[in-house]
Scaffold this motif. Structure first.
Motif, PDB file in Angstrom:
ATOM      1  N   ARG A 110     -46.340 -10.076  16.788  1.00 19.10           N
ATOM      2  CA  ARG A 110     -47.956 -11.413  17.033  1.00 19.10           C
ATOM      3  C   ARG A 110     -48.453 -10.925  18.396  1.00 19.10           C
ATOM      4  O   ARG A 110     -49.534 -11.743  18.341  1.00 19.10           O
ATOM      5  N   LEU A 137     -50.613 -11.369   6.496  1.00 18.17           N
ATOM      6  CA  LEU A 137     -50.053 -12.271   5.650  1.00 18.17           C
ATOM      7  C   LEU A 137     -49.406 -12.523   4.706  1.00 18.17           C
ATOM      8  O   LEU A 137     -49.055 -13.413   4.562  1.00 18.17           O
ATOM      9  N   TRP A 138     -49.734 -11.177   3.709  1.00 19.24           N
ATOM     10  CA  TRP A 138     -48.765 -11.421   2.795  1.00 19.24           C
ATOM     11  C   TRP A 138     -46.917 -10.997   3.285  1.00 19.24           C
ATOM     12  O   TRP A 138     -46.754 -11.678   2.962  1.00 19.24           O
ATOM     13  N   GLY A 183     -46.097 -12.878   5.675  1.00 13.74           N
ATOM     14  CA  GLY A 183     -45.559 -14.283   6.270  1.00 13.74           C
ATOM     15  C   GLY A 183     -46.016 -13.501   7.845  1.00 13.74           C
ATOM     16  O   GLY A 183     -44.950 -14.495   8.658  1.00 13.74           O
ATOM     17  N   ASP A 197     -51.451 -14.944  10.296  1.00  8.34           N
ATOM     18  CA  ASP A 197     -52.423 -16.028   9.441  1.00  8.34           C
ATOM     19  C   ASP A 197     -53.291 -15.630  10.523  1.00  8.34           C
ATOM     20  O   ASP A 197     -54.316 -16.817  10.574  1.00  8.34           O
ATOM     21  N   HIS A 198     -54.414 -14.753   9.667  1.00  8.94           N
ATOM     22  CA  HIS A 198     -55.317 -14.499  10.093  1.00  8.94           C
ATOM     23  C   HIS A 198     -56.981 -14.522   9.143  1.00  8.94           C
ATOM     24  O   HIS A 198     -57.601 -13.595   8.961  1.00  8.94           O
ATOM     25  N   SER A 199     -56.243 -16.098   8.030  1.00 12.89           N
ATOM     26  CA  SER A 199     -57.288 -15.605   6.686  1.00 12.89           C
ATOM     27  C   SER A 199     -58.294 -15.990   7.538  1.00 12.89           C
ATOM     28  O   SER A 199     -59.340 -15.948   6.592  1.00 12.89           O
ATOM     29  N   GLY A 249     -50.993 -13.288  -0.045  1.00  9.88           N
ATOM     30  CA  GLY A 249     -50.846 -13.907   1.503  1.00  9.88           C
ATOM     31  C   GLY A 249     -51.850 -15.111   1.354  1.00  9.88           C
ATOM     32  O   GLY A 249     -51.757 -16.021   1.800  1.00  9.88           O
ATOM     33  N   LEU A 250     -53.217 -15.192   0.676  1.00 14.19           N
ATOM     34  CA  LEU A 250     -53.948 -16.207   0.799  1.00 14.19           C
ATOM     35  C   LEU A 250     -53.353 -17.619  -0.344  1.00 14.19           C
ATOM     36  O   LEU A 250     -53.298 -18.549   0.411  1.00 14.19           O
ATOM     37  N   ALA A 259     -50.450 -19.254   2.339  1.00 10.19           N
ATOM     38  CA  ALA A 259     -50.882 -19.865   3.263  1.00 10.19           C
ATOM     39  C   ALA A 259     -51.555 -20.898   2.606  1.00 10.19           C
ATOM     40  O   ALA A 259     -52.360 -21.860   3.004  1.00 10.19           O
ATOM     41  N   ARG A 319     -54.154 -20.996   0.837  1.00 13.58           N
ATOM     42  CA  ARG A 319     -55.689 -20.915   0.622  1.00 13.58           C
ATOM     43  C   ARG A 319     -55.744 -20.252  -1.167  1.00 13.58           C
ATOM     44  O   ARG A 319     -56.260 -18.897  -1.502  1.00 13.58           O
TER      45      ARG A 319
END
Length: 424
Positions: free
Chosen positions: A275, A303-304, A306, A309-311, A356-357, A360, A362
């Motif tokens: 991070r 993202l997957w 965890g 989160d740069h979605s 990942g989305l 999150a 999304r």
């Protein structure tokens, strides 16, 4: 390990792919296609009017027939383990067979030439070394290629073992799990999972899934490079391998109950380092600590897992196309529309972005990814390894792409099963 034992293990893994999943395994083909084998050594053959059926093509000694067209008639650690995870909901026996094969091939000794290390999962195994690899200086042992240069296959072994949720299998493979855990602990150390430099002929200089022997001179766009096209100074820490390592450490916290707190703490430490170092526009860190700039599909892996989160960046149009997420954004200087790892779209890679989305929250963006990949495979036919999407959003077939790829098939099975591989 005796060659015959490995052959039997390979055959055991390969036979379990038969009749994998009716919807994913049957399609119409426009032309003669190639096959690639990841873990299960799958292939197609003309069976009836319904089209091609995915099937195994194992010889009596457990290996792929030499007459089958395709480039990758070998067992690949990363590919096979990810494939087994993808099809886990519908074929858990594939996971069990694949894990057993890798436990038998697991590294036992230190061999700098093959990069074998205790506990390390093999990158590539071929019982008979192909001449073209011999000519390129790849290390040969007893006539075989057993090469261990991978920075993430060991993580995927642990992730899959945990995902099976099978206490009996987990107990059976506990020695392999302990050895893999030891390798991962040493690999992480107090920094990142890194690869390189390669000090012997043959083998791979970069060892994450975007692997390459010499990315700076790879005209096909393989591997990871700086924006000016130069090769990052090794040892390289790529984002994808860090994501896999963190998920593997969390898996160990469940698999190794007596040391749960220890593994959880190590996962937390690596998460904190990632991070701090990996922003939305960082693909890797080189050996000097310099960042390798590049927004790409690694954001889906982070993202997957965890971790990050740069979605918002992941779903920008230079990355998320009508046919899925590019490996490298079209806005990046190193982008090549048909670049193997620097611009093309890989269906298996998009499975992580989709998962990942979804995790999150999304869901609309996740469905754009899944629908885009499905649309591409419908238009192209088959289960290609990768394809290109031009800057204007047009789908393009790539000659370098294997026409049937195990983890592309696996992604479609997982999409159909609504399985992200998370939360097992």
């Amino acid at each position: 390990m005796a060659k015959n034992d490995i052959g039997r293990a390979e055959r055991d893994a390969g036979l379990r792919i038969r009749h994998l999943h009716r919807q994913a395994a049957r399609t119409r083909w426009r032309d003669r296609d190639e096959c690639s084998s990841g873990a299960a050594l799958i292939h197609h053959s003309r069976q009836d009017d319904e089209g091609m059926r995915i099937d195994d093509v194992l010889s009596p000694d457990g290996w792929a027939y030499a007459s089958v067209p395709g480039r990758y008639h070998a067992l690949f650690g990363r590919d096979s383990l990810i494939f087994a995870l993808q099809v886990l909901p519908v074929r858990p026996d594939v996971a069990a067979a694949t894990l057993r094969v890798h436990a038998r091939l697991q590294g036992r000794v230190e061999d700098p030439e093959t990069e074998e290390q205790p506990g390390r999962i093999v990158h590539e195994y071929r019982p008979v070394a192909p001449q073209h690899l011999v000519d390129h200086g790849w290390p040969v042992r007893d006539g075989a290629i057993r090469y261990y240069g991978t920075s993430d296959a060991t993580s995927w072994f642990l992730i899959l073992l945990d995902a099976t949720g099978d206490p009996s299998l987990q107990h059976e493979l506990s020695p392999a799990r302990e050895a893999a855990a030891g390798w991962l602990r040493r690999a992480v150390g107090d920094g990142f999972v890194r690869c390189g430099p390669r000090r012997h002929p043959g083998g791979l200089a970069q060892q994450g899934w975007r692997d390459s022997r010499d990315p700076a001179h790879d005209t096909g766009g393989g591997g990871i490079v700086h924006p000016d096209g130069s090769m990052p100074e090794p040892p390289l820490a790529d984002a994808d391998s860090q994501a896999a390592a963190i998920v593997a450490l969390r898996a160990l916290a469940r698999l190794d109950v007596p040391r749960r707190e220890e593994w959880a703490a190590l996962a937390g430490q690596l998460t904190a380092r990632v991070r701090a170092a990996f922003t939305a526009d960082v693909m890797a860190l080189d050996g000097t600590g310099r960042t390798v700039v590049g927004a790409g599909s690694q954001l889906g892996w982070l993202l997957w897992s965890g971790v990050l989160d740069h979605s918002e960046r992941l779903t920008q149009p230079d990355l998320l196309t009508p046919y899925g997420v590019r490996t490298l954004a079209a806005s990046e200087p190193a982008f090549q529309v048909d670049g193997y790892h620097r611009g093309s779209v890989w269906p298996f890679d998009n499975w992580f972005a989709w998962g990942g989305l979804r995790a999150a929250g999304r869901h609309d963006d996740a469905e754009r990814v899944r629908a885009g990949v499905r649309r591409a495979l419908t238009e192209l036919g088959g289960f290609p390894e990768l394809y290109a999407v031009t800057r204007t959003g047009e789908l393009r077939e790539l000659p370098i792409s294997t026409r049937v790829q195990a983890w592309t098939l696996g992604a479609m099975v997982a999409f159909d099963a609504d399985w992200t591989g998370i939360g097992s």
